[in-house]
Each structure stands twice: as C-alpha cells, then as structure tokens.
Scaffold this active site. Sequence first.
Site, PDB file in Angstrom:
ATOM      1  CB  SER A  22      -0.872   0.013   1.264  1.00 37.74           C
ATOM      2  OG  SER A  22      -1.575   1.235   1.372  1.00 37.74           O
ATOM      3  CE1 TYR A  34      -4.676  -1.705   4.677  1.00 37.60           C
ATOM      4  CE2 TYR A  34      -3.612   0.420   4.349  1.00 37.60           C
ATOM      5  CZ  TYR A  34      -4.168  -0.731   3.832  1.00 37.60           C
ATOM      6  OH  TYR A  34      -4.212  -0.928   2.463  1.00 37.60           O
TER       7      TYR A  34
HETATM    8  P1  NAD Z   1     -11.666  -5.129  -1.085  1.00 40.52           P
HETATM    9  O1  NAD Z   1     -12.257  -4.959   0.251  1.00 40.52           O
HETATM   10  O2  NAD Z   1     -12.438  -4.768  -2.289  1.00 40.52           O
HETATM   11  O3  NAD Z   1     -11.137  -6.629  -1.260  1.00 40.52           O
HETATM   12  C1  NAD Z   1     -10.474  -7.302  -0.230  1.00 40.52           C
HETATM   13  C2  NAD Z   1     -10.880  -8.763  -0.289  1.00 40.52           C
HETATM   14  O4  NAD Z   1     -10.146  -9.468   0.722  1.00 40.52           O
HETATM   15  C3  NAD Z   1     -12.379  -8.987  -0.007  1.00 40.52           C
HETATM   16  O5  NAD Z   1     -12.956  -9.778  -1.036  1.00 40.52           O
HETATM   17  C4  NAD Z   1     -12.377  -9.724   1.324  1.00 40.52           C
HETATM   18  O6  NAD Z   1     -13.436 -10.654   1.455  1.00 40.52           O
HETATM   19  C5  NAD Z   1     -11.024 -10.430   1.285  1.00 40.52           C
HETATM   20  N1  NAD Z   1     -10.586 -10.817   2.622  1.00 40.52           N
HETATM   21  C6  NAD Z   1     -10.546 -10.053   3.730  1.00 40.52           C
HETATM   22  N2  NAD Z   1     -10.132 -10.794   4.781  1.00 40.52           N
HETATM   23  C7  NAD Z   1      -9.916 -12.051   4.320  1.00 40.52           C
HETATM   24  C8  NAD Z   1      -9.492 -13.261   4.929  1.00 40.52           C
HETATM   25  N3  NAD Z   1      -9.232 -13.347   6.244  1.00 40.52           N
HETATM   26  N4  NAD Z   1      -9.357 -14.362   4.148  1.00 40.52           N
HETATM   27  C9  NAD Z   1      -9.652 -14.298   2.826  1.00 40.52           C
HETATM   28  N5  NAD Z   1     -10.078 -13.188   2.192  1.00 40.52           N
HETATM   29  C10 NAD Z   1     -10.196 -12.061   2.944  1.00 40.52           C
HETATM   30  O7  NAD Z   1     -10.321  -4.271  -1.018  1.00 40.52           O
HETATM   31  P2  NAD Z   1      -9.247  -3.874  -2.138  1.00 40.52           P
HETATM   32  O8  NAD Z   1      -9.194  -2.407  -2.142  1.00 40.52           O
HETATM   33  O9  NAD Z   1      -9.439  -4.628  -3.399  1.00 40.52           O
HETATM   34  O10 NAD Z   1      -7.927  -4.375  -1.391  1.00 40.52           O
HETATM   35  C11 NAD Z   1      -7.077  -5.383  -1.927  1.00 40.52           C
HETATM   36  C12 NAD Z   1      -5.693  -5.184  -1.334  1.00 40.52           C
HETATM   37  O11 NAD Z   1      -5.187  -3.925  -1.791  1.00 40.52           O
HETATM   38  C13 NAD Z   1      -5.676  -5.111   0.187  1.00 40.52           C
HETATM   39  O12 NAD Z   1      -4.530  -5.778   0.682  1.00 40.52           O
HETATM   40  C14 NAD Z   1      -5.574  -3.623   0.477  1.00 40.52           C
HETATM   41  O13 NAD Z   1      -4.965  -3.362   1.703  1.00 40.52           O
HETATM   42  C15 NAD Z   1      -4.715  -3.195  -0.693  1.00 40.52           C
HETATM   43  N6  NAD Z   1      -4.809  -1.760  -0.974  1.00 40.52           N
HETATM   44  C16 NAD Z   1      -5.965  -1.201  -1.395  1.00 40.52           C
HETATM   45  C17 NAD Z   1      -6.000   0.173  -1.647  1.00 40.52           C
HETATM   46  C18 NAD Z   1      -7.233   0.877  -2.132  1.00 40.52           C
HETATM   47  O14 NAD Z   1      -7.202   2.111  -2.250  1.00 40.52           O
HETATM   48  N7  NAD Z   1      -8.315   0.191  -2.428  1.00 40.52           N
HETATM   49  C19 NAD Z   1      -4.857   0.955  -1.451  1.00 40.52           C
HETATM   50  C20 NAD Z   1      -3.698   0.335  -1.016  1.00 40.52           C
HETATM   51  C21 NAD Z   1      -3.686  -1.023  -0.772  1.00 40.52           C
END
Ligand code: NAD
Length: 251
Positions: free
Chosen positions: A123, A135
């Site tokens: 991230s 986080y």
């Molecule tokens: P999202 O919430 O759309 O997707 C996350 C997925 O992870 C969900 O489908 C959820 O069910 C699954 N999940 C959560 N806990 C779990 C567990 N214990 N076992 C299995 N699955 C689990 O979020 P996203 O934005 O697509 O995030 C994806 C990754 O990208 C994450 O690691 C997040 O920290 C990272 N990220 C996202 C952003 C952003 O702006 N969206 C920015 C930086 C980093």
Amino acid sequence: MTALAGRTIVVTGAASGIGAAVASAVEAAGGTPIGLDQQPSARVRSLDVREQAQWAAFAAQLDGRPVHGLVTCAGITWRARLGDVEPEAFWNTQAVNVLGPLLAIRALAPLMPAGASIVTIGSLAALQGHYPVAYTTSKWAVRGLSHAAALELAGRGIRVNAVHPGFIDTAMTATAPQTFRDASLAQTPLGRAGAPEEVASVVLFLLGDGASFVTGAEIPVDGGASSHGGAKAVSDALRASYVPPTPVSAA
Ligand code: NAD
C-alpha cells in the site's frame, strides 16, 4: 493475449476489488486463475488466509499441480488512530495482511517451478506514516516479508515483488469518509483515484516473463502520490499565490 498461457495463478481476495481485477486480467492473458476469498462464489473458493490448516488443505487439493504465480490481495483496513487501536483489532489486521501472505507463500512455494512469480499487495501506507496505525504497520511488514521471501526463494528461480496501490476505487475505500478521499486525491499528482484494473495490469507484468529479472522490487501504483514526499502541498500553495518575478532591465 496469451502471456500467461498454461499457467496457474492463485489470487487471494479474489471476490472483490483489486483481487477480482487481477483474476480477470490473468484469465484475459490466457492463464488459469484460482481465486480464494472468505466470501466464496461460483468462481472463488472459500479460504480464510489467516488459517494455516486451510492453506495446507488447499495445497493438498492441488494434488501436485504446479502453481506458477501467487498474488496476495486479501486485506482489511482498520482506521483507528494510535490512541484508539485495541490489541485485538491490531492483531487481526496483522493476521489478515501479514500472516496471510506468509502462510500463502509457505503453502504454495513448494508447488512452484522455476520462473514462478509472487506478487504481494502492499500500500501507499507502507511508504508513509499513514495515520491508521494497525494498517500502516501491517503494510510496512508486507514490504519486509516480500524482501525476505525474494531472498529466500531466488535460488529456486522464484521471484517476489510488491505492488503499492494508492487510492483505488474499491469496496475498501468506499467505506472511507469523503474527507479521506478528498485529502488523498489532493496528494495525488494525477488528480484522481485509480481503478483496480490499473493495479492489475502492473501485477500482470510482474507475473509474466517480461519481468524475468525483477525480484525484490517495490512498485507504487499511486498516481504519483508517493513520489513527492509531501512537497505537493507546498508546490500547490506556491502555484496558487505565484507572482512572476520582475524582469531585470538590460540597461
Ligand atoms: P476489497 O475490500 O475490495 O477486497 C479485499 C478482499 O479481501 C475482499 O474480497 C475480502 O473478502 C477479502 N478478505 C478479507 N479478509 C480475508 C481473509 N481473512 N481471508 C480471505 N479473504 C479475505 O479491497 P481492495 O481495495 O481490493 O484491497 C485489496 C488489497 O489492496 C488489500 O490488501 C488492500 O490493503 C490493498 N490496498 C488497497 C487500496 C485501495 O485504495 N483500495 C490501497 C492500497 C492497498
């Protein structure tokens, strides 16, 4: 496109956001994604990334089938500040965001042939002192895990790289207050949120042979947010109040 033809790529967090976009991109590139998530569907298998026994069962189900790639997208955020975060929430954030990728790598690396590629999703928070401390610490730890795994697995020809998304429109950011969105985009030189597909395309590059000499790298996909180290606010303020210098007379 057939860049990943014949390759099996395991994607955690595949039910939503970046993980779903990665699974679709793998498929579009001719690969076979195996999506895992705690929210299963017809296309996504049930797995809680925190549970070592579930990883062992999943690896056993593969029955020796080679795994050519792993992308660890499953993640949660926890927006409590330093003074508010409770130990239970702190540890759960570490369990999903750090232990999950560690268990995934440990379970699947033995099934990987030379040339396989692992991509962790960190991230922008892993590059800054972002306020949600559970986080932020978890994502800094993902960087350490990625570098340690890159070193550990290089001898077997397995590459490990980290991708650091900035503000991306997904279910995760949809839960953030508008102020969070506005302040984040104000720090983003490209001036907009990213789409999950824009993260997936960089992940796809790292999965493929075009990145065959890239390991232990970290790639921000953040519209430039990490590149200015906070200087954008200064630049914007000066641009807004800019008075051209008086030309010096040639006389
Ligand atoms: P999202 O919430 O759309 O997707 C996350 C997925 O992870 C969900 O489908 C959820 O069910 C699954 N999940 C959560 N806990 C779990 C567990 N214990 N076992 C299995 N699955 C689990 O979020 P996203 O934005 O697509 O995030 C994806 C990754 O990208 C994450 O690691 C997040 O920290 C990272 N990220 C996202 C952003 C952003 O702006 N969206 C920015 C930086 C980093």
